[in-house]
Design a protein around this motif. Structure first.
Motif, PDB file in Angstrom:
ATOM      1  N   ALA A 156      58.573  24.295  33.824  1.00 13.07           N
ATOM      2  CA  ALA A 156      58.397  23.421  32.657  1.00 13.07           C
ATOM      3  C   ALA A 156      59.062  23.992  31.405  1.00 13.07           C
ATOM      4  CB  ALA A 156      56.911  23.194  32.395  1.00 13.07           C
ATOM      5  N   ALA A 157      59.113  25.306  31.304  1.00 13.27           N
ATOM      6  CA  ALA A 157      59.676  25.940  30.115  1.00 13.27           C
ATOM      7  C   ALA A 157      61.180  26.142  30.194  1.00 13.27           C
ATOM      8  CB  ALA A 157      58.996  27.300  29.887  1.00 13.27           C
ATOM      9  N   HIS A 158      61.770  25.941  31.363  1.00 17.85           N
ATOM     10  CA  HIS A 158      63.191  26.220  31.538  1.00 17.85           C
ATOM     11  C   HIS A 158      64.038  25.214  30.755  1.00 17.85           C
ATOM     12  CE1 HIS A 158      67.066  26.922  33.455  1.00 17.85           C
ATOM     13  NE2 HIS A 158      66.556  27.998  34.047  1.00 17.85           N
ATOM     14  N   PRO A 159      65.040  25.667  30.020  1.00 22.08           N
ATOM     15  CA  PRO A 159      65.888  24.727  29.260  1.00 22.08           C
ATOM     16  C   PRO A 159      66.565  23.672  30.123  1.00 22.08           C
ATOM     17  CG  PRO A 159      66.264  26.988  28.544  1.00 22.08           C
ATOM     18  CD  PRO A 159      65.399  27.072  29.764  1.00 22.08           C
ATOM     19  N   GLY A 160      66.871  24.021  31.376  1.00 23.88           N
ATOM     20  CA  GLY A 160      67.481  23.034  32.266  1.00 23.88           C
ATOM     21  C   GLY A 160      66.563  21.861  32.534  1.00 23.88           C
ATOM     22  N   PRO A 208      74.556   9.649  25.402  1.00 26.83           N
ATOM     23  CA  PRO A 208      75.328  10.585  24.571  1.00 26.83           C
ATOM     24  C   PRO A 208      74.774  12.000  24.664  1.00 26.83           C
ATOM     25  CG  PRO A 208      73.975   9.131  23.220  1.00 26.83           C
ATOM     26  CD  PRO A 208      73.903   8.592  24.602  1.00 26.83           C
ATOM     27  N   GLU A 209      75.669  12.939  24.900  1.00 29.96           N
ATOM     28  CA  GLU A 209      75.252  14.322  25.110  1.00 29.96           C
ATOM     29  C   GLU A 209      74.614  14.912  23.851  1.00 29.96           C
ATOM     30  OE1 GLU A 209      74.783  17.176  28.104  1.00 29.96           O
ATOM     31  OE2 GLU A 209      75.533  15.115  28.163  1.00 29.96           O
ATOM     32  N   ARG A 210      75.056  14.478  22.681  1.00 27.44           N
ATOM     33  CA  ARG A 210      74.460  14.999  21.453  1.00 27.44           C
ATOM     34  C   ARG A 210      72.961  14.745  21.427  1.00 27.44           C
ATOM     35  NH1 ARG A 210      71.928  14.233  17.106  1.00 27.44           N
ATOM     36  NH2 ARG A 210      71.498  12.080  17.698  1.00 27.44           N
ATOM     37  N   LEU A 211      72.564  13.511  21.752  1.00 24.19           N
ATOM     38  CA  LEU A 211      71.153  13.151  21.719  1.00 24.19           C
ATOM     39  C   LEU A 211      70.387  13.844  22.842  1.00 24.19           C
ATOM     40  CD1 LEU A 211      68.806  11.596  20.543  1.00 24.19           C
ATOM     41  CD2 LEU A 211      69.496   9.616  21.929  1.00 24.19           C
ATOM     42  N   VAL A 212      70.983  13.924  24.025  1.00 22.78           N
ATOM     43  CA  VAL A 212      70.330  14.627  25.131  1.00 22.78           C
ATOM     44  C   VAL A 212      69.994  16.052  24.699  1.00 22.78           C
ATOM     45  CG1 VAL A 212      70.640  15.562  27.457  1.00 22.78           C
ATOM     46  CG2 VAL A 212      71.381  13.216  26.941  1.00 22.78           C
ATOM     47  N   ASN A 213      70.942  16.727  24.081  1.00 25.04           N
ATOM     48  CA  ASN A 213      70.724  18.115  23.666  1.00 25.04           C
ATOM     49  C   ASN A 213      69.673  18.221  22.560  1.00 25.04           C
ATOM     50  OD1 ASN A 213      72.588  19.152  25.503  1.00 25.04           O
ATOM     51  ND2 ASN A 213      74.296  18.968  24.070  1.00 25.04           N
ATOM     52  N   GLU A 214      69.695  17.275  21.628  1.00 21.86           N
ATOM     53  CA  GLU A 214      68.699  17.308  20.549  1.00 21.86           C
ATOM     54  C   GLU A 214      67.290  17.112  21.109  1.00 21.86           C
ATOM     55  OE1 GLU A 214      67.433  14.991  16.407  1.00 21.86           O
ATOM     56  OE2 GLU A 214      69.254  14.368  17.493  1.00 21.86           O
ATOM     57  N   ALA A 215      67.137  16.114  21.970  1.00 26.78           N
ATOM     58  CA  ALA A 215      65.824  15.866  22.556  1.00 26.78           C
ATOM     59  C   ALA A 215      65.387  17.026  23.442  1.00 26.78           C
ATOM     60  CB  ALA A 215      65.854  14.563  23.362  1.00 26.78           C
ATOM     61  N   ALA A 216      66.331  17.588  24.201  1.00 23.83           N
ATOM     62  CA  ALA A 216      66.009  18.702  25.086  1.00 23.83           C
ATOM     63  C   ALA A 216      65.558  19.930  24.307  1.00 23.83           C
ATOM     64  CB  ALA A 216      67.202  19.044  25.963  1.00 23.83           C
ATOM     65  N   ALA A 217      66.163  20.161  23.154  1.00 23.62           N
ATOM     66  CA  ALA A 217      65.759  21.302  22.327  1.00 23.62           C
ATOM     67  C   ALA A 217      64.304  21.163  21.902  1.00 23.62           C
ATOM     68  CB  ALA A 217      66.672  21.411  21.109  1.00 23.62           C
ATOM     69  N   VAL A 218      63.885  19.944  21.561  1.00 21.25           N
ATOM     70  CA  VAL A 218      62.487  19.701  21.204  1.00 21.25           C
ATOM     71  C   VAL A 218      61.597  19.867  22.429  1.00 21.25           C
ATOM     72  CG1 VAL A 218      60.853  17.973  20.359  1.00 21.25           C
ATOM     73  CG2 VAL A 218      63.114  18.185  19.297  1.00 21.25           C
ATOM     74  N   PHE A 219      62.020  19.296  23.561  1.00 17.10           N
ATOM     75  CA  PHE A 219      61.248  19.382  24.804  1.00 17.10           C
ATOM     76  C   PHE A 219      60.945  20.846  25.137  1.00 17.10           C
ATOM     77  CE2 PHE A 219      60.569  19.689  29.311  1.00 17.10           C
ATOM     78  CZ  PHE A 219      59.980  18.500  29.698  1.00 17.10           C
ATOM     79  N   THR A 220      61.970  21.700  25.082  1.00 21.20           N
ATOM     80  CA  THR A 220      61.809  23.100  25.476  1.00 21.20           C
ATOM     81  C   THR A 220      61.024  23.894  24.440  1.00 21.20           C
ATOM     82  OG1 THR A 220      63.885  22.987  26.713  1.00 21.20           O
ATOM     83  CG2 THR A 220      63.048  25.176  26.183  1.00 21.20           C
ATOM     84  N   THR A 246      60.055  36.031  44.547  1.00 20.46           N
ATOM     85  CA  THR A 246      60.860  36.002  43.316  1.00 20.46           C
ATOM     86  C   THR A 246      61.367  34.579  43.107  1.00 20.46           C
ATOM     87  OG1 THR A 246      61.579  38.295  43.616  1.00 20.46           O
ATOM     88  CG2 THR A 246      62.864  36.920  42.119  1.00 20.46           C
ATOM     89  N   VAL A 247      61.087  34.016  41.940  1.00 22.84           N
ATOM     90  CA  VAL A 247      61.526  32.660  41.597  1.00 22.84           C
ATOM     91  C   VAL A 247      62.142  32.681  40.206  1.00 22.84           C
ATOM     92  CG1 VAL A 247      60.814  30.276  41.160  1.00 22.84           C
ATOM     93  CG2 VAL A 247      59.776  31.567  43.045  1.00 22.84           C
ATOM     94  N   LEU A 248      63.357  32.136  40.080  1.00 24.01           N
ATOM     95  CA  LEU A 248      64.058  32.068  38.797  1.00 24.01           C
ATOM     96  C   LEU A 248      64.085  33.437  38.103  1.00 24.01           C
ATOM     97  CD1 LEU A 248      62.729  28.656  37.432  1.00 24.01           C
ATOM     98  CD2 LEU A 248      64.921  29.106  38.546  1.00 24.01           C
ATOM     99  N   GLY A 249      64.315  34.477  38.895  1.00 21.29           N
ATOM    100  CA  GLY A 249      64.434  35.823  38.368  1.00 21.29           C
ATOM    101  C   GLY A 249      63.115  36.516  38.072  1.00 21.29           C
ATOM    102  N   GLN A 250      61.993  35.804  38.267  1.00 22.57           N
ATOM    103  CA  GLN A 250      60.688  36.368  37.951  1.00 22.57           C
ATOM    104  C   GLN A 250      60.000  36.878  39.223  1.00 22.57           C
ATOM    105  OE1 GLN A 250      59.572  36.610  34.583  1.00 22.57           O
ATOM    106  NE2 GLN A 250      61.767  36.112  34.452  1.00 22.57           N
ATOM    107  N   GLY A 275      70.082  28.207  36.423  1.00 22.88           N
ATOM    108  CA  GLY A 275      69.775  27.237  37.458  1.00 22.88           C
ATOM    109  C   GLY A 275      69.094  27.893  38.643  1.00 22.88           C
ATOM    110  N   TYR A 276      69.150  27.216  39.777  1.00 24.88           N
ATOM    111  CA  TYR A 276      68.438  27.680  40.964  1.00 24.88           C
ATOM    112  C   TYR A 276      69.318  27.555  42.193  1.00 24.88           C
ATOM    113  CZ  TYR A 276      67.792  22.740  42.143  1.00 24.88           C
ATOM    114  OH  TYR A 276      68.006  21.420  42.458  1.00 24.88           O
TER     115      TYR A 276
END
Length: 577
Positions: free
Chosen positions: A357-361, A380-392, A333-337, A289-290
């Motif tokens: 844009a690339a951050h999993p969060g 539902p958290e299951r679907l949020v995580n599935e969609a987020a995995a594709v997004f990232t 320095t931003v997000l450790g970079q 996070g930030y």
């Protein structure tokens, strides 16, 4: 039901029916349809009863309504409801196979013939919708006090803000008539995600609003999020709204930097407070996070991102420009970079957007918002995580958002969830107009009536966009105003002050008895059975003391059928999503 035969028997009032429908809904629905009427003569009593009812209903726990048929779910979430007879038939007969076909069709909007809506837009002879950004700036900012000779002289005060006003009309016309319905639902979502306030006619937002919508948001809604992020960041509308057009090393302004992180990408759910960057879990390689220091460092990165507005020896075109003299050239320095010193501020800004844009969060935050819009307030958290995995995983893919939306729309949760969302006023108005199959051209009279509902387009002041949880929209006054919308749309269309909306409900109704007329409109508007008690009240209301299974005289059909249809539009069943 007892069927009165005395033609002089006392009929039911609209207020009585509304109170009855509200009482029937209170214990069984998540939407509290308040005990109110919309007749101006009953306004004082309406408000008092509505306020009292809201207080009572706030203490009751409702239950989720029965799962709607798949076609109803699809047309009320992927679209703003059915409009044509073909839409209705498709909704009523949809099965698993045709549902997938519908989703894939809507996910490929370029292949859908949308000539009807384009013809309607062309018929309006809009002044601004085809202007380039530079032409909008020249005409409405630089020459904003001198409208052209063919613009009505008595409306010259509207000229500066006309790009916003015409986009508002365009948005309603597209939502009602476009066959690319998912596009219009997504536009409502993405504009609120990248919200700007367009209420001030003397602002970069109003001058260039056509470009913001047309060039920064609409082309990217099923494309790539990172591309859309930069298109928004470099638009004069966003640059002014969040003050980055004045962000400079000698006077930094953190508004845009904070919102690109807190609202546009990572979201407040990934905020770790005011501590040190190195205290965030995963730092430095993969901080989860930030903190505020990331916001401050991002502010420095975006110094010099501004508008060519005629100041500081710049041109006066309205285009985005990077102004090097304003840039903070030191290391960051931003997000450790680590960002080394003396690097182009344009390159730094783009690198920062890549990180975000690339951050999993970011994937989780945005996919949670998409699932909230298309499925339920608490997705539902299951679907949020599935969609987020594709997004990232696909953050650089040109069709990234297309892939994400297909995961969400074809998920089991999409098909198995109903009644955990309610329509906001914009959805109520558009879906009602579509259901009535009206000839609709929004003008000032329409917007004067509509804006009372509490969701005036493009006028939400804070940068977070209109709320997307049912609690905000189901309190007393929002419900009362949305009822006014339905009532206004079904009133006598021959009135001189309603040229924007022409509909003949009686002529569209093939049935002639109260029972069959009510059942026809329930099927057409809802696509499923209505609560039996509410249906009986509606039949009795339309019969007005007569036998509901005998023909209603034509003069009474003309008087009472539009009011009965308005009551269906005011029902809890119509408001669920």
């Amino acid at each position: 039901m007892t069927k009165p035969t005395n033609p002089n028997a006392q009929g039911m009032s609209r207020r009585t029916v509304l109170k009855g429908i509200g009482a029937a809904a209170a214990g069984a629905a998540t939407v509290p349809l308040l005990h109110a009427a919309v007749d101006a003569r009953e306004e004082a009593a309406t408000t008092e009863v509505a306020l009292r009812s809201a207080q009572e209903l706030a203490t009751r726990s409702g239950t989720t309504p029965a799962l709607a048929p798949l076609g109803v779910i699809a047309f009320n979430r992927i679209a703003f409801g059915p409009r044509t007879a073909e839409d209705l038939q498709r909704m009523l007969t949809m099965n698993d196979e045709t549902f997938v076909q519908f989703v894939d069709e809507q996910l490929n909007p370029g292949a859908i013939d949308d000539s009807e809506v384009e013809s309607r837009l062309a018929a309006r002879n809009f002044f601004t919708l085809n202007k380039s950004l530079e032409q909008l700036w020249l005409d409405h900012k630089v020459n904003g006090n001198t409208p052209p000779a063919n613009f009505p002289a008595d409306q010259s005060w509207r000229w500066r803000g006309l790009p916003r006003d015409e986009t508002e009309q365009e948005t309603f016309i597209r939502a009602v008539y476009s066959k690319r319905q998912l596009n219009e639902v997504l536009f409502d979502f993405w504009f609120n995600h990248f919200n700007v306030f367009a209420g001030n006619s003397s602002s970069y937002v109003a001058y260039t609003f056509v470009s913001y919508v047309r060039d920064s948001i609409r082309p990217h809604m099923l494309g790539n999020f990172r591309t859309m992020l930069e298109a928004v960041a470099t638009s004069p509308a966003m640059l002014e709204y969040l003050d980055n057009y004045i962000n400079q090393v000698g006077g930094p302004n953190e508004n845009y930097a904070r919102e690109i992180i807190e609202l546009h990408t990572l979201g407040a759910e990934n905020y770790y407070g005011t501590g040190l960057q190195q205290d965030v879990p995963g730092y430095p390689d993969a901080p989860v996070g930030y903190v505020d220091s990331d916001v401050y460092e991002t502010t420095r990165i975006f110094t010099g991102w501004r508008v060519e507005d005629g100041r500081d020896n710049l041109s006066d075109t309205g285009r985005f420009t990077f102004h090097d003299p304003w840039h903070d050239r030191f290391q960051k320095t931003v997000l450790g970079q680590f960002f080394p010193a003396n690097v182009s501020g344009l390159e730094e800004g783009r690198r920062a957007m890549d990180l975000l844009a690339a951050h999993p969060g970011t994937g989780r935050y945005i996919c949670r918002k998409l699932c909230r819009r298309f499925i339920s307030d608490d997705p539902p958290e299951r679907l949020v995580n599935e969609a987020a995995a594709v997004f990232t995983a696909q953050w650089q893919a040109p069709n990234q958002l297309w892939q994400v939306m297909r995961v969400i729309l074809l998920s089991p949760e999409f098909r198995s969830t109903w009644g955990q969302k309610i329509k906001r006023p914009f959805e109520v108005a558009v879906s009602a107009i579509r259901a009535l199959r009206a000839d609709f051209y929004p003008d000032g009279n329409f917007f004067n009536a509509y804006r009372q509902a509490g969701q005036e387009l493009f006028r939400w002041g804070p940068p977070d966009g209109y709320p997307d949880r049912k609690e905000y929209w189901s309190s007393t006054m929002p419900m009362l105003h949305r009822w006014r919308i339905c009532n206004n749309l079904t009133e006598d269309s021959t009135r001189d002050d309603r040229p924007y909306f022409v509909v003949d409900i009686v002529a569209q109704t093939p049935e002639t008895t109260p029972t069959r007329m009510i059942d026809y409109w329930i099927n057409r508007i809802l696509g499923r059975p209505m609560n039996p008690a509410e249906r009986e009240m509606l039949i009795e209301f339309l019969a007005q003391g007569r036998n509901p299974d005998l023909d209603l005289p034509s003069n009474l059909r003309r008087d009472w059928l539009p009011r009965a249809v308005a009551l269906i539009l005011m029902s809890p069943d119509f408001n669920w999503r």
